[in-house]
Design a protein around this motif. Structure first.
Motif, PDB file in Angstrom:
ATOM      1  N   ASP A  43       0.825  -1.213   0.000  1.00  0.00           N
ATOM      2  CA  ASP A  43       0.000   0.000   0.000  1.00  0.00           C
ATOM      3  C   ASP A  43       0.860   1.264   0.000  1.00  0.00           C
ATOM      4  O   ASP A  43       0.529   2.239  -0.677  1.00  0.00           O
ATOM      5  N   SER A  44       1.978   1.230   0.750  1.00  0.00           N
ATOM      6  CA  SER A  44       2.842   2.420   0.784  1.00  0.00           C
ATOM      7  C   SER A  44       3.534   2.632  -0.560  1.00  0.00           C
ATOM      8  O   SER A  44       3.676   3.766  -1.013  1.00  0.00           O
ATOM      9  N   VAL A  45       3.939   1.544  -1.223  1.00  0.00           N
ATOM     10  CA  VAL A  45       4.567   1.673  -2.543  1.00  0.00           C
ATOM     11  C   VAL A  45       3.544   2.163  -3.563  1.00  0.00           C
ATOM     12  O   VAL A  45       3.825   3.056  -4.363  1.00  0.00           O
ATOM     13  N   SER A  46       2.346   1.595  -3.529  1.00  0.00           N
ATOM     14  CA  SER A  46       1.286   2.020  -4.466  1.00  0.00           C
ATOM     15  C   SER A  46       0.952   3.490  -4.271  1.00  0.00           C
ATOM     16  O   SER A  46       0.786   4.236  -5.234  1.00  0.00           O
ATOM     17  N   LYS A  47       0.846   3.886  -3.014  1.00  0.00           N
ATOM     18  CA  LYS A  47       0.512   5.273  -2.711  1.00  0.00           C
ATOM     19  C   LYS A  47       1.619   6.214  -3.183  1.00  0.00           C
ATOM     20  O   LYS A  47       1.353   7.279  -3.737  1.00  0.00           O
ATOM     21  N   LYS A  48       2.863   5.793  -2.986  1.00  0.00           N
ATOM     22  CA  LYS A  48       4.011   6.609  -3.385  1.00  0.00           C
ATOM     23  C   LYS A  48       3.979   6.911  -4.879  1.00  0.00           C
ATOM     24  O   LYS A  48       4.320   8.001  -5.316  1.00  0.00           O
ATOM     25  N   PHE A  49       3.560   5.936  -5.673  1.00  0.00           N
ATOM     26  CA  PHE A  49       3.535   6.117  -7.126  1.00  0.00           C
ATOM     27  C   PHE A  49       2.140   6.447  -7.648  1.00  0.00           C
ATOM     28  O   PHE A  49       1.925   6.481  -8.853  1.00  0.00           O
ATOM     29  N   GLY A  50       1.198   6.688  -6.756  1.00  0.00           N
ATOM     30  CA  GLY A  50      -0.133   7.107  -7.150  1.00  0.00           C
ATOM     31  C   GLY A  50      -0.889   6.065  -7.962  1.00  0.00           C
ATOM     32  O   GLY A  50      -1.654   6.420  -8.856  1.00  0.00           O
ATOM     33  N   GLU A  51      -0.680   4.805  -7.647  1.00  0.00           N
ATOM     34  CA  GLU A  51      -1.334   3.733  -8.404  1.00  0.00           C
ATOM     35  C   GLU A  51      -2.751   3.491  -7.887  1.00  0.00           C
ATOM     36  O   GLU A  51      -2.969   3.386  -6.693  1.00  0.00           O
ATOM     37  N   LYS A  52      -3.677   3.390  -8.819  1.00  0.00           N
ATOM     38  CA  LYS A  52      -5.033   3.004  -8.464  1.00  0.00           C
ATOM     39  C   LYS A  52      -5.162   1.485  -8.501  1.00  0.00           C
ATOM     40  O   LYS A  52      -5.897   0.888  -7.736  1.00  0.00           O
ATOM     41  N   VAL A  53      -4.451   0.883  -9.432  1.00  0.00           N
ATOM     42  CA  VAL A  53      -4.384  -0.567  -9.556  1.00  0.00           C
ATOM     43  C   VAL A  53      -2.914  -0.947  -9.391  1.00  0.00           C
ATOM     44  O   VAL A  53      -2.034  -0.284  -9.930  1.00  0.00           O
ATOM     45  N   MET A  54      -2.665  -2.007  -8.647  1.00  0.00           N
ATOM     46  CA  MET A  54      -1.288  -2.400  -8.389  1.00  0.00           C
ATOM     47  C   MET A  54      -0.567  -2.753  -9.687  1.00  0.00           C
ATOM     48  O   MET A  54      -1.045  -3.555 -10.483  1.00  0.00           O
ATOM     49  N   SER A  55       0.585  -2.146  -9.886  1.00  0.00           N
ATOM     50  CA  SER A  55       1.387  -2.420 -11.075  1.00  0.00           C
ATOM     51  C   SER A  55       2.196  -3.694 -10.860  1.00  0.00           C
ATOM     52  O   SER A  55       2.367  -4.168  -9.733  1.00  0.00           O
ATOM     53  N   LEU A  56       2.716  -4.219 -11.954  1.00  0.00           N
ATOM     54  CA  LEU A  56       3.567  -5.396 -11.877  1.00  0.00           C
ATOM     55  C   LEU A  56       4.828  -5.080 -11.077  1.00  0.00           C
ATOM     56  O   LEU A  56       5.317  -5.929 -10.326  1.00  0.00           O
ATOM     57  N   ASP A  57       5.324  -3.864 -11.193  1.00  0.00           N
ATOM     58  CA  ASP A  57       6.510  -3.462 -10.452  1.00  0.00           C
ATOM     59  C   ASP A  57       6.243  -3.470  -8.945  1.00  0.00           C
ATOM     60  O   ASP A  57       7.068  -3.955  -8.172  1.00  0.00           O
ATOM     61  N   THR A  58       5.110  -2.958  -8.532  1.00  0.00           N
ATOM     62  CA  THR A  58       4.748  -2.958  -7.114  1.00  0.00           C
ATOM     63  C   THR A  58       4.536  -4.381  -6.618  1.00  0.00           C
ATOM     64  O   THR A  58       4.965  -4.733  -5.516  1.00  0.00           O
ATOM     65  N   GLU A  59       3.912  -5.204  -7.435  1.00  0.00           N
ATOM     66  CA  GLU A  59       3.712  -6.610  -7.067  1.00  0.00           C
ATOM     67  C   GLU A  59       5.063  -7.301  -6.876  1.00  0.00           C
ATOM     68  O   GLU A  59       5.274  -8.036  -5.910  1.00  0.00           O
ATOM     69  N   PHE A  60       5.994  -7.048  -7.789  1.00  0.00           N
ATOM     70  CA  PHE A  60       7.323  -7.645  -7.702  1.00  0.00           C
ATOM     71  C   PHE A  60       8.035  -7.189  -6.428  1.00  0.00           C
ATOM     72  O   PHE A  60       8.594  -8.005  -5.687  1.00  0.00           O
ATOM     73  N   LYS A  61       8.036  -5.885  -6.172  1.00  0.00           N
ATOM     74  CA  LYS A  61       8.684  -5.357  -4.972  1.00  0.00           C
ATOM     75  C   LYS A  61       8.065  -5.943  -3.710  1.00  0.00           C
ATOM     76  O   LYS A  61       8.779  -6.271  -2.756  1.00  0.00           O
ATOM     77  N   THR A  62       6.750  -6.092  -3.705  1.00  0.00           N
ATOM     78  CA  THR A  62       6.058  -6.657  -2.549  1.00  0.00           C
ATOM     79  C   THR A  62       6.409  -8.129  -2.371  1.00  0.00           C
ATOM     80  O   THR A  62       6.657  -8.586  -1.245  1.00  0.00           O
ATOM     81  N   ASP A  63       6.417  -8.872  -3.466  1.00  0.00           N
ATOM     82  CA  ASP A  63       6.794 -10.290  -3.399  1.00  0.00           C
ATOM     83  C   ASP A  63       8.206 -10.453  -2.845  1.00  0.00           C
ATOM     84  O   ASP A  63       8.455 -11.301  -1.983  1.00  0.00           O
ATOM     85  N   LEU A  64       9.114  -9.639  -3.337  1.00  0.00           N
ATOM     86  CA  LEU A  64      10.500  -9.701  -2.892  1.00  0.00           C
ATOM     87  C   LEU A  64      10.610  -9.323  -1.411  1.00  0.00           C
ATOM     88  O   LEU A  64      11.307  -9.988  -0.640  1.00  0.00           O
ATOM     89  N   TYR A  65       9.935  -8.250  -1.023  1.00  0.00           N
ATOM     90  CA  TYR A  65       9.915  -7.819   0.375  1.00  0.00           C
ATOM     91  C   TYR A  65       9.440  -8.959   1.271  1.00  0.00           C
ATOM     92  O   TYR A  65      10.045  -9.254   2.296  1.00  0.00           O
ATOM     93  N   ARG A  66       8.382  -9.619   0.857  1.00  0.00           N
ATOM     94  CA  ARG A  66       7.772 -10.675   1.663  1.00  0.00           C
ATOM     95  C   ARG A  66       8.744 -11.831   1.897  1.00  0.00           C
ATOM     96  O   ARG A  66       8.964 -12.237   3.034  1.00  0.00           O
ATOM     97  N   VAL A  67       9.329 -12.367   0.841  1.00  0.00           N
ATOM     98  CA  VAL A  67      10.187 -13.545   1.008  1.00  0.00           C
ATOM     99  C   VAL A  67      11.467 -13.199   1.776  1.00  0.00           C
ATOM    100  O   VAL A  67      11.943 -14.014   2.579  1.00  0.00           O
TER     101      VAL A  67
END
Length: 179
Positions: A43-67
């Motif tokens: 949510d913080s990454v999406s908000k930072k880039f003003g995304e209304k729908v999660m981008s593939l880049d945000t999904e990737f960063k989140t996946d990486l953060y999680r693991v």
């Protein structure tokens, strides 16, 4: 008397700071904790880039953060050499799952013969990875490395780095696409 009190305090503090066994229940607790943290991160990454729908880049960063956060917390619980090695091996497995996920996304974006080029490249990378693992395990032998229990951590880390590097390569290919 003071000596006995000192010894008791020393032993008490040692037990208070002792590592905990990484049980399946503890892993589940860590995973649940990280899942909540990953949502906040996303949510913080999406908000930072003003995304209304999660981008593939945000999904990737989140996946990486999680693991990576899960691996960090596993090591915080069991910081023995064996515990660190196990966390790195699990991290490599998680990187491999992400690699398969993003490889699949890339494969779907390509057309027919271009998919075959990606498949060939991936098969060749797997051969390279397997060959490189043989070299890593060879140079980690006591006769070359000097030995020590830390070698298992170094070896596991180098193997994990191979998978992470390929994951980033696949993600960089995905970055080429115009959406």
């Amino acid at each position: 008397m003071i000596r006995k009190i000192f010894i008791v305090l020393l032993l008490t503090s040692s037990f208070a700071n002792a590592q905990v066994e990484l049980t399946p229940a503890k892993v589940a607790q860590i995973t649940n904790q990280v899942d909540r943290l990953a949502i906040k991160y996303r949510d913080s990454v999406s908000k930072k880039f003003g995304e209304k729908v999660m981008s593939l880049d945000t999904e990737f960063k989140t996946d990486l953060y999680r693991v990576e956060k899960i691996a960090d917390l596993k090591v915080a619980v069991d910081y023995s050499t064996a515990g660190m090695t196990a966390a790195i091996v699990d991290l490599n497995r998680d990187y491999d799952q992400l690699l398969n996920k993003y490889y699949g996304i890339l494969l779907k974006k390509l057309k027919g013969e271009d998919q075959e080029k990606l498949k060939l490249a991936q098969r060749n990378w797997i051969k390279f990875r397997d060959s490189e693992i043989l070299v890593i395990t060879t140079v980690s032998k006591d006769q070359y490395s000097g030995g020590g229990t830390i070698q298992s951590n170094i070896m596991a880390g180098r193997i994990s780095d191979l998978t992470k590097e390929r994951l980033f390569t696949i993600k960089n290919h995905l970055n080429q696409f115009i959406e």
